[in-house]
Design a protein around this motif. Structure first.
Motif, PDB file in Angstrom:
ATOM      1  N   UNK A 160       6.325  12.573 -17.735  1.00  0.00           N
ATOM      2  CA  UNK A 160       5.535  12.097 -18.864  1.00  0.00           C
ATOM      3  C   UNK A 160       5.315  10.592 -18.751  1.00  0.00           C
ATOM      4  N   UNK A 161       4.104  10.144 -19.024  1.00  0.00           N
ATOM      5  CA  UNK A 161       3.832   8.712 -19.115  1.00  0.00           C
ATOM      6  C   UNK A 161       4.339   8.220 -20.457  1.00  0.00           C
ATOM      7  N   UNK A 162       5.220   7.219 -20.429  1.00  0.00           N
ATOM      8  CA  UNK A 162       5.820   6.738 -21.673  1.00  0.00           C
ATOM      9  C   UNK A 162       5.666   5.220 -21.798  1.00  0.00           C
ATOM     10  N   UNK A 173       5.612   8.845 -25.869  1.00  0.00           N
ATOM     11  CA  UNK A 173       4.634   9.456 -24.959  1.00  0.00           C
ATOM     12  C   UNK A 173       3.228   8.911 -25.206  1.00  0.00           C
ATOM     13  N   UNK A 174       2.521   8.616 -24.125  1.00  0.00           N
ATOM     14  CA  UNK A 174       1.141   8.144 -24.195  1.00  0.00           C
ATOM     15  C   UNK A 174       0.367   8.821 -23.064  1.00  0.00           C
ATOM     16  N   UNK A 176      -3.058   8.233 -20.168  1.00  0.00           N
ATOM     17  CA  UNK A 176      -3.766   7.154 -19.478  1.00  0.00           C
ATOM     18  C   UNK A 176      -4.800   6.523 -20.405  1.00  0.00           C
ATOM     19  N   UNK A 177      -5.457   7.347 -21.192  1.00  0.00           N
ATOM     20  CA  UNK A 177      -6.519   6.862 -22.077  1.00  0.00           C
ATOM     21  C   UNK A 177      -5.971   6.005 -23.212  1.00  0.00           C
ATOM     22  N   UNK A 178      -4.791   6.344 -23.720  1.00  0.00           N
ATOM     23  CA  UNK A 178      -4.259   5.656 -24.903  1.00  0.00           C
ATOM     24  C   UNK A 178      -3.232   4.583 -24.580  1.00  0.00           C
ATOM     25  N   UNK A 179      -2.804   4.471 -23.318  1.00  0.00           N
ATOM     26  CA  UNK A 179      -1.663   3.615 -22.972  1.00  0.00           C
ATOM     27  C   UNK A 179      -1.896   2.155 -23.326  1.00  0.00           C
ATOM     28  N   UNK A 180      -3.049   1.604 -22.968  1.00  0.00           N
ATOM     29  CA  UNK A 180      -3.295   0.178 -23.215  1.00  0.00           C
ATOM     30  C   UNK A 180      -3.356  -0.110 -24.708  1.00  0.00           C
TER      31      UNK A 180
END
Length: 374
Positions: A160-162, A173-174, A176-180
């Motif tokens: 998971x991208x965190x 958890x985030x 790719x679209x929401x990470x920034x």
């Protein structure tokens, strides 16, 4: 120990810092990467407008040393022409982004770095403390967990991208679209709650935690060493300093990715053993010595540091590390070290298992004396 001036901020290109050898102009490569033409261009500009020496910082930046005030404008004009200058000093100050140097074209690292760069340049981005930074640690496994950063993007053990607030063992958890966007929201949360703190880990240690951080982080200890991989060649530099000729030579071998370990990763390079000024042997003791610029290049340093480091290199053990500081600030290695040597007027102090600001175990040591204590 003699007092010193704490600047409280790091130099930039648009906000240089005066040192004993002239202005220090710090270039922050976008995405942690210099194209070959950019690296060669920096070498040419540093030769023309500086003193021929470059420093690699622990924040993955490259510093041009010895720039006179008369040559500064021409240097900035040249850097701007290569796309290496931010639109304003405020944007430059916010754009403290470390990028995992081992990324591959097919992973998300480049995209995340570009999106975060754009978000930090937006009009509604928060004005952050000058040492506040971000890490995009999204290679196969985390490698930047020991590097200085306040907000981190990582992968959990389950893939998971965190988004992680430094000092926490869990992340939110985030995608790719929401990470920034989520990273900017976390930075704004920090500014709203900071209450005098300038680093995220200190705020977290006070008992405050952001909501939604439910996924455990991976816990990785990464020890960087020179060597070759499918990405390219990782090479070190004694005390993080090189000459412009070395940078120009490296640029002929490939694009350069910067790291927080005072090392370069040269994309696609397979043999750099003949390049003067870089360390390719992972057992070289100079890799285990941190030393600031020292006297006379730094006006606050009370003695030289790097020639002492070279003298002591052959005396330290195979697993031993050493920090040599020109004053009690400890800029090259703020954390504790097994042995820290601090310059004094006419000699050196030595501290075991501490940092440069601690009370020394020994004072008034000569270079010859130090050999008996390391």
């Amino acid at each position: 120990m003699t007092g010193h001036e704490v600047k409280g901020w790091c130099p930039g290109a648009l906000r240089p810092m005066m040192s004993g050898d002239g202005l220090v102009v710090r270039v922050r490569p976008f995405g942690g990467r210099l194209r070959r033409a950019q690296a060669d261009g920096i070498a040419s500009l540093a030769a023309a407008h500086g003193n021929g020496f470059l420093d690699v910082s622990s924040r993955g930046n490259i510093q041009i040393r010895g720039v006179s005030e008369a040559r500064y404008s021409a240097l900035i004009e040249g850097l701007s022409a290569m796309g290496l200058i931010d639109p304003t000093p405020e944007v430059e100050t916010r754009r403290n982004i470390l990028v995992c140097p081992f990324w591959k074209p097919e992973d998300e690292t480049e995209v995340l770095a570009a999106m975060l760069t754009d978000a930090l340049a937006a009009d509604d981005a928060p004005d952050l403390p000058s040492k506040f930074g971000f890490a995009i640690d999204t290679c196969d496994a985390p490698v930047l967990q020991d590097a200085s950063a306040d907000i981190r993007l990582e992968y959990s053990a389950t893939g998971d991208l965190i988004l992680v607030a430094d000092g926490m063992k869990t992340g939110r958890p985030v995608s790719t679209k929401t990470a920034a966007t989520a990273a900017i929201e976390l930075a704004k949360w920090f500014m709203a709650k900071a209450n005098g703190h300038s680093r995220m880990k200190h705020l977290i240690a006070s008992g405050l935690e952001p909501a939604g951080a439910s996924i455990p982080r991976q816990s990785e200890i990464f020890t960087p060493k020179p060597g070759y991989s499918e990405t390219g060649a990782l090479v070190g530099m004694a005390f993080g300093q090189i000459r412009v000729e070395t940078l120009s030579t490296l640029a002929k071998h490939g694009a350069i990715r910067l790291t927080p370990w005072r090392m370069f990763l040269i994309e696609g390079a397979t043999d750099l053993s003949d390049v003067d000024g870089v360390i390719t042997d992972p057992s070289d003791p100079l890799l285990r010595i941190s030393a600031c610029t020292g006297s006379p290049a730094c006006p606050q340093a009370l003695n030289e540091t790097r020639s002492t480091g070279r003298t002591l290199a052959k005396h330290i053990g195979a697993q031993q590390s050493l920090h040599i500081s020109g004053c009690t600030k400890g800029c090259a290695h703020p954390a504790d070290a097994p042995i820290t040597i601090v310059a004094e007027s006419g000699g050196y102090a030595l501290i075991r298992d501490g940092n440069a600001g601690d009370v020394p175990d020994y004072s008034g040591l000569s270079t010859a004396d130090l050999k008996d204590h390391v």
